[in-house]
Write an enzyme that holds these catalytic residues in place. Structure first.
Site, mmCIF file in Angstrom:
data_model
loop_
_atom_site.group_PDB
_atom_site.id
_atom_site.type_symbol
_atom_site.label_atom_id
_atom_site.label_comp_id
_atom_site.label_asym_id
_atom_site.label_seq_id
_atom_site.Cartn_x
_atom_site.Cartn_y
_atom_site.Cartn_z
ATOM 1 N N LEU A 51 0.876 -1.177 0.000
ATOM 2 C CA LEU A 51 0.000 0.000 0.000
ATOM 3 C C LEU A 51 0.907 1.218 0.000
ATOM 4 C CD1 LEU A 51 -2.722 -0.700 2.766
ATOM 5 C CD2 LEU A 51 -3.044 -0.759 0.293
ATOM 6 N N ASP A 52 0.472 2.288 -0.647
ATOM 7 C CA ASP A 52 1.227 3.540 -0.600
ATOM 8 C C ASP A 52 1.383 3.974 0.848
ATOM 9 O OD1 ASP A 52 1.097 3.544 -3.362
ATOM 10 O OD2 ASP A 52 -0.459 5.086 -3.474
ATOM 11 N N ARG A 53 2.448 4.655 1.134
ATOM 12 C CA ARG A 53 2.722 5.139 2.487
ATOM 13 C C ARG A 53 1.557 5.964 3.041
ATOM 14 N NH1 ARG A 53 8.078 8.746 4.017
ATOM 15 N NH2 ARG A 53 7.641 8.938 6.235
ATOM 16 N N THR A 55 -1.596 5.860 2.163
ATOM 17 C CA THR A 55 -2.873 5.140 2.169
ATOM 18 C C THR A 55 -3.018 4.330 3.450
ATOM 19 O OG1 THR A 55 -2.772 4.953 -0.246
ATOM 20 C CG2 THR A 55 -4.304 3.490 0.878
ATOM 21 N N ARG A 153 -4.848 6.757 -7.467
ATOM 22 C CA ARG A 153 -4.511 8.180 -7.464
ATOM 23 C C ARG A 153 -4.260 8.690 -8.887
ATOM 24 N NH1 ARG A 153 0.251 8.033 -3.156
ATOM 25 N NH2 ARG A 153 0.294 10.286 -3.515
#
Length: 196
Positions: A51-53, A55, A153
């Protein structure tokens, strides 16, 4: 991080926003390193996906090598139902919207990597469903059919509906409306994961 599910093969946690899933790129440690320190007796613990930091939400970790291989295969084959909630700028004109647009990494501001829609990119598909519209914002559910970096995104921004408080792909002008309401972080949450 709260534990959402655990058995002898896997662990699902609710990752907070702002915490990287692993160390690197100037970050000393992330979720995986912290969990390994907290569980020194665990013989094996590894990330099944990322997961993105920025998110928050559902993150799956495997507790066995065989489980990791099986989970990687399911993610790769698109056999995991991944759903995120996001607040996006603008009002959706349709209840649902499918975005099938290939994504390619490029250098962004300050050397950060960003994903851009490009014909030479990797295939990517996100289905957006509008749950609620406000004056100039929409709460959407995003269903991921592929797992490209920053996919939701980048796809949301590409159709003119950037995610709220997204410093990489968003609109700083639009985001100013949200600051007085107390929003300081990316409004993207990995709400659910389902697989056999």
């Amino acid at each position: 991080s709260a534990i959402l599910y655990e058995d002898d093969r896997m662990l699902v946690i609710d990752k907070p926003s702002g915490l990287a899933v692993h160390g690197g790129s100037g970050i000393a440690y992330g979720v995986i390193e912290a969990l390994r320190l907290m569980r020194p007796r665990a013989q094996f613990l590894d990330l099944a996906h990322r997961l993105d930091r920025e998110t928050s939400g559902c993150l799956v970790l495997a507790k066995r090598r065989s489980t990791l291989r099986a989970l990687h295969a399911r993610f790769r084959e698109g056999e995991v139902d991944k759903r995120c909630l996001a607040l996006v700028h603008g009002v959706f004109d349709k209840k649902t919207r499918r975005v099938e647009a290939p994504l390619r990494p490029e250098s962004g501001k300050g050397g950060d990597r960003v994903m851009r829609v490009h014909p030479d990119g990797q295939a990517a598909r996100t289905d957006f469903r509008c749950l609620q519209s406000y004056d100039s914002w929409s709460l959407v559910e995003a269903v991921l059919h592929t797992g490209r970096m920053h996919q939701i995104r980048a796809h949301a921004a590409s159709i003119g509906h950037p995610v709220a408080m997204d410093r990489r792909y968003g609109s700083t002008t639009a985001d100013r409306e949200l600051r007085p309401l107390g929003l300081r972080r990316l409004f993207l949450h990995a709400a659910s994961l389902a697989f056999e």
